[in-house]
Design a protein around this motif. Structure first.
Motif, PDB file in Angstrom:
ATOM      1  N   LYS A   1       1.987   7.138  -6.535  1.00  0.00           N
ATOM      2  CA  LYS A   1       1.016   8.154  -6.954  1.00  0.00           C
ATOM      3  C   LYS A   1       1.569   9.534  -6.729  1.00  0.00           C
ATOM      4  CE  LYS A   1      -3.357   5.908  -6.148  1.00  0.00           C
ATOM      5  NZ  LYS A   1      -4.282   5.698  -5.040  1.00  0.00           N
ATOM      6  N   LYS A   2       2.146   9.683  -5.530  1.00  0.00           N
ATOM      7  CA  LYS A   2       2.707  10.987  -5.198  1.00  0.00           C
ATOM      8  C   LYS A   2       3.770  11.404  -6.206  1.00  0.00           C
ATOM      9  CE  LYS A   2       2.887  11.020  -0.378  1.00  0.00           C
ATOM     10  NZ  LYS A   2       3.739  11.014   0.779  1.00  0.00           N
TER      11      LYS A   2
ATOM     12  N   GLU B   1       0.839  -1.207   0.000  1.00  0.00           N
ATOM     13  CA  GLU B   1       0.000   0.000   0.000  1.00  0.00           C
ATOM     14  C   GLU B   1       0.860   1.237   0.000  1.00  0.00           C
ATOM     15  OE1 GLU B   1      -3.485  -1.637   2.878  1.00  0.00           O
ATOM     16  OE2 GLU B   1      -2.979   0.512   3.006  1.00  0.00           O
TER      17      GLU B   1
ATOM     18  N   LYS C   1       2.347   1.958  -3.257  1.00  0.00           N
ATOM     19  CA  LYS C   1       1.391   2.523  -4.221  1.00  0.00           C
ATOM     20  C   LYS C   1       1.206   4.006  -3.981  1.00  0.00           C
ATOM     21  CE  LYS C   1      -1.901  -0.914  -4.720  1.00  0.00           C
ATOM     22  NZ  LYS C   1      -3.294  -1.302  -4.591  1.00  0.00           N
ATOM     23  N   GLU C   2       1.016   4.363  -2.719  1.00  0.00           N
ATOM     24  CA  GLU C   2       0.825   5.788  -2.397  1.00  0.00           C
ATOM     25  C   GLU C   2       2.024   6.612  -2.847  1.00  0.00           C
ATOM     26  OE1 GLU C   2       0.084   6.148   1.744  1.00  0.00           O
ATOM     27  OE2 GLU C   2      -1.715   4.866   1.650  1.00  0.00           O
TER      28      GLU C   2
END
Lengths: 222, 295
Positions: free
Chosen positions: A196-197, A189, A192-193
């Motif tokens: 994205k950032k 997780e 993934k974050e």
């Protein structure tokens, strides 16, 4: 008697010409060793009769003739020319000498050649050693750097791991085992974050660049 | 001995009053002497006297030390290595010290007016050479270099640097030369060889191992360049700090510079019959044939 011997006259009597002035008078005569008596009948030597049958065989051999000549000389009636090697034997001996006893120049050459070869080998080895030694500082520096980087990486890894652990601890409320499935999910997780950032950041940057490029283009076109 | 404590008197006064030391007053320290064990005096009449039971042990017939009952013993199984390897094939040079040489000259056993060679040394029984035991000649040792005073024309097989210096300092001449084993046997015992009626063989050159030694002027080798030898003489004099006496001025110059021919020619020696018991006259015969002369 001793006194009469100690004198130069006595020295001459004993038959040597030069006198050594270093030696004291008492030792002016050189000690004459009396050798073993030579049991050799020189006046009436026994020369065996070659023709007779009574003489034993060994007295008719060449070896015995040689000895006769050695002892009695020309009186033995042996032809000295026989005693040197014959033609065939001489050939053999010369061949043997040529093969086994090279002359001095050849030997010196061989020695020089061997010495040269040894020297050459030594020089080559020294060259290699010198070249490697010249490389050494760089190799040492590289190795040090490598070690440093490895350590650095290890430290970073540790920090990351600790952070994740702390994160997991916060999220779940207890010390989670890093090998468990939950932890792995959490890690995924977070990844993934982060992704994205990063993407957002990149897009924003691109937009900014475009914007700035557009304005500059506008300015330049003006 | 009980010492009385004295405050006024000294020890020396006490000792003076004591009786003199005799065997009756002496005793070894306790524990210094232990009684010897006498064999055959133990329990049960001594019995076997500490020799064990039957067999070689009791009967005193044990084999030599190292024997392993026929199995190749340890001290033979292990090969010689390094320092001791091939020791029996190495050339040996029995030493001749300068001290011994001076002794021989002083006693008149060897004549310094003539060139001193291995033959002369053996004749005077100054050295003992065994060519069959891998002796290749004699080596000159520098023991007695400080007392050496004789002026000699010396020929040896090996010489140390200090020995060379000692000889040359006194105005002598030293040479090192090589004799192969057959020549050496003839050299040390010429008479038996000459009686045998053999042709005198050629003296062979040293092998490739020893050739550099004899071609070197520093060793005064017989194969070295004479000019280099002269230079080496000067260098050695400089090193050891003496001046070389000029041998050209010497009355014995001819003797000192007499050299042997490098290759002994092929000759035959014969004994001439003489009126006397000792046949002294010897003749050298040369071969007339061309090929023999060349060879």
């Amino acid at each position: 008697m001793a006194a009469s011997l100690l004198g130069r006259r006595a020295a001459l009597f004993f038959g040597f010409t030069k006198l050594n002035s270093f030696l004291p008078a008492a030792v002016q005569q050189i000690a004459n060793y009396n050798p073993r008596p030579l049991w050799l009948n020189i006046k009436n030597p026994y020369i065996p009769n070659k023709e007779s049958e009574k003489t034993p065989e060994w007295q008719k051999t060449e070896k015995y003739e040689r000895k006769l000549f050695g002892r009695y000389g020309s009186a033995s009636g042996v032809d000295p020319a026989k005693l040197w090697p014959s033609h065939t034997r001489l050939e053999e001996l010369m061949a043997e000498e040529k093969e086994w006893h090279p002359p001095i120049e050849v030997m010196l050459k061989n020695i020089a050649a061997r010495q040269k070869e040894k020297e050459q080998k030594r020089m080559e080895r020294e060259k290699i050693i010198a070249a490697n030694m010249a490389k050494m500082p760089k190799m040492i520096a590289d190795w040090k750097k490598q070690k440093r980087e490895a350590k650095q990486k290890q430290r970073e890894e540790k920090i990351k791991r600790d952070k994740l652990l702390a994160e997991a601890r916060e999220r779940f409320g207890y010390a989670l085992d890093p090998r468990s499935a939950k932890f792995k999910e959490m890690v995924a997780e977070i990844e993934k974050e982060e992704k994205k950032k990063r993407k957002l950041l990149k897009r924003r940057k691109r937009e900014e660049e475009q914007g700035s490029a557009g304005t500059t283009a506008a300015e330049s076109s003006q | 001995m009980s010492w009385t404590k004295t405050t006024t008197g000294k020890t020396i006064d006490i000792v003076k009053t004591l009786p003199r030391i005799t065997l009756a007053n002496l005793r070894p320290n306790p524990g210094a002497k232990k009684d010897e064990k006498h064999r055959g005096r133990g329990m049960h009449g001594g019995n076997r006297s500490g020799r064990g039971h039957k067999g070689e042990r009791q009967r005193g017939n044990r084999p030599r030390l190292g024997f392993e009952g026929g199995q190749t013993p340890f001290y033979l199984v292990i090969p010689k290595y390094g320092y001791n390897a091939n020791h029996s094939r190495r050339p040996q040079y029995p030493p001749l010290s300068l001290r011994r040489l001076q002794y021989l000259i002083d006693l008149g056993r060897v004549d310094p007016m003539q060139p001193i060679d291995l033959t002369q040394l053996v004749n005077c029984r100054g050295v003992a050479i065994q060519p069959l035991k891998q002796d290749y000649g004699v080596q000159l040792i520098d023991e007695g270099a400080d007392i050496f005073r004789a002026k000699v024309n010396l020929e040896v097989q090996v010489a140390s640097e200090k020995a060379i210096a000692a000889v040359e300092r006194n105005g002598g001449v030293i040479t090192t030369s090589y004799y192969d084993p057959r020549s050496l046997q003839i050299l040390i015992k010429p008479v038996p060889f000459l009686m045998s009626g053999e042709a005198i063989p050629k003296r062979l050159l040293p092998g490739e191992d020893l050739l550099p030694y004899y071609a070197d002027a520093c060793n005064r080798g017989y194969l070295a360049d004479p000019d280099k030898v002269q230079a080496a003489r000067l260098a050695l004099a400089k090193k050891y700090g003496y001046t070389i006496p000029d041998i050209t001025m010497d009355t014995l110059f001819e003797t000192l510079t007499r050299k042997k021919k490098k290759k002994k020619k092929k000759k035959k020696k014969k004994r001439e019959k003489h009126g006397l018991l000792n046949a002294k006259l010897k003749e050298f015969l040369d071969p007339m044939h061309q090929r023999l002369r060349i060879w």
